[in-house]
Design an enzyme around this catalytic site. Structure first.
Site, PDB file in Angstrom:
ATOM      1  CB  SER A 149       2.487   2.542 -18.286  1.00 37.52           C
ATOM      2  OG  SER A 149       2.004   1.326 -17.749  1.00 37.52           O
ATOM      3  CB  THR A 206      -4.314   5.805 -11.686  1.00 35.40           C
ATOM      4  OG1 THR A 206      -5.684   5.401 -11.786  1.00 35.40           O
ATOM      5  CG2 THR A 206      -4.070   6.431 -10.340  1.00 35.40           C
ATOM      6  CB  CYS A 237     -13.324   5.873  -8.602  1.00 37.20           C
ATOM      7  SG  CYS A 237     -13.522   4.312  -9.470  1.00 37.20           S
TER       8      CYS A 237
END
Lengths: 57, 346
Positions: free
Chosen positions: B10, B13, B147
């Site tokens: 949900s 990502t 990231c």
């Protein structure tokens, strides 16, 4: 016969077309530099002179 | 077809993974789990998937066996359930930080807690394909990279691998978008607080530094002096790395180094144009793509080399990187399902 020059800015290979002539402008696909064909045999290019404006200063 | 389950789907990502894997020609997404949204359509949380995804979220308790599970859980939760997930699928790709560090000692240092399953750390392949491609081809467990770490490691790896820079001196400033904070809201993400901000939220001590050192050290002691700033952007990371050359190299030698490292990489583009307005990497030009754009500029008055890299944090920094790893693990062409070239203008 096509030949490869070397970009003086980024060292990438710059292919010259078989009908390339001295003074012709080509662009390096790696760094985008505008280059001038100096000689075809051997294939040599240099940075094309930038357009400059003379404001009389 | 490879049967894939997405655990914790949900969040942002999970939404990106669902989007990518639904378009993948070799994949059938069988389940997407969510604890709080079980029974609701996946498209209720990811409205871009309306008419694309017909699945409803299921609770994690109803997770069924699959060929691969992508774990998109909050940090700390994959560790607790790893045995169950391993029993359900022969291959796992974890997108959290739970298994990124090889050395258990890194967890108290960078995450403030001991790792409860240090016995498993050696089983995971660190998830940047450009660094661990061959290991991924035979891997069963992969831990996707952070990231900010991904952008920094890809920007600096050619220099550190070749020993071209002072190993203790590199300073990295990252500008990051709000989606790095995830789909859960907080006071910091409240619109009046977040909109228009340029907020130095992590000047020192960022958790991703542990990954950067792990991947760049090559067995030598190094330092990465990393700071992160939240800026007005939803997606994207731009890292500006100030590295200091050991020798007086000219730009052609730097070009050669990066070209040798990345010339054949499908998702790395060297961006260093001589003219025009897009001369160096920009996050918005890689939005939605799996590209990492890398450029540099040599300071003519010192030995400082500024390396700039841009990624979409949800793509190359998370879901895209994970699908790239999935492709390698399963013998697909590495670029399968990742061909979106981005938008311009955007």
């Amino acid at each position: 016969m096509s030949a490869n020059a070397v970009c003086p800015v980024c060292d990438a290979t710059v292919p010259l077309t078989p009908d390339a002539m001295p003074s012709e402008l080509v662009r390096c696909r790696e760094c985008g530099s505008e280059l001038e064909v100096v000689t075809v045999a051997p294939p040599v290019v240099r940075e094309a002179p930038m357009e400059e404006e003379d404001w009389g200063q | 077809m490879i049967r894939v389950g997405i655990v914790g789907g949900s969040g942002y990502t999970g939404g990106e993974l669902t989007r990518l894997l639904l378009q993948h020609p070799g994949v059938r997404v069988t389940q997407v789990t969510s604890g709080r949204h079980a029974g609701k359509p996946v498209s209720s949380r990811h409205p871009n998937l309306r008419k694309v995804c017909q699945l409803d979220f299921v609770s994690a308790a109803r997770l069924e066996p699959a060929d691969v599970l992508f774990l998109c859980l909050p940090h700390g939760q994959a560790i607790e359930q790893i045995d169950r997930f391993a029993a359900l699928a022969p291959r796992l790709i974890d997108l959290s930080a739970d298994f990124r560090l090889e050395d258990p000692a890194g967890y108290p240092r960078w995450y403030g807690r001991e790792h409860s399953r240090p016995d498993l750390l050696g089983r995971f392949v660190y998830g940047i394909p450009e660094r661990h491609r061959e290991a991924m081809r035979s891997a069963t467990w992969v831990s996707s990279a952070g990231c900010n770490a991904t952008a920094t490691i890809l920007a600096l790896a050619p220099l550190y691998d070749a020993g071209l820079v002072e190993p203790q001196a590199t300073v990295v400033e990252a500008k990051v978008g709000s989606s790095e904070g995830g789909a859960e809201f907080s006071e910091a993400t409240h619109h009046p607080e977040r909109a228009g901000c340029v907020r130095s939220y992590q000047p020192t001590g960022h958790r991703h530094v542990g990954e950067m050192i792990q991947e760049l050290s090559n067995g030598q002691p190094i330092s990465i002096h990393f700071s992160a700033t939240a800026v007005e952007m939803v997606r994207g990371v731009l890292v500006t790395c100030h590295a200091f050359l050991r020798d007086d190299l000219d730009e052609r030698e730097i070009w050669r180094t990066y070209r040798a490292a990345y010339g054949t990489e499908p998702f790395i583009r060297l961006v260093k144009a001589r003219d025009g307005i897009h001369r160096l990497p920009e996050p918005k030009l890689v939005t939605g793509t799996n590209y990492c754009d890398i450029g540099f500029d040599r300071d003519p008055h010192s030995r400082r080399l500024v390396v700039v890299a841009a990624i979409d944090n949800l793509m190359k920094g998370a879901a895209g990187q994970a699908v790239q790893a999935f492709n390698l693990m399963h013998g697909f062409d590495e670029t399968t399902g990742l061909g979106f070239p981005g938008l311009h203008p955007i």
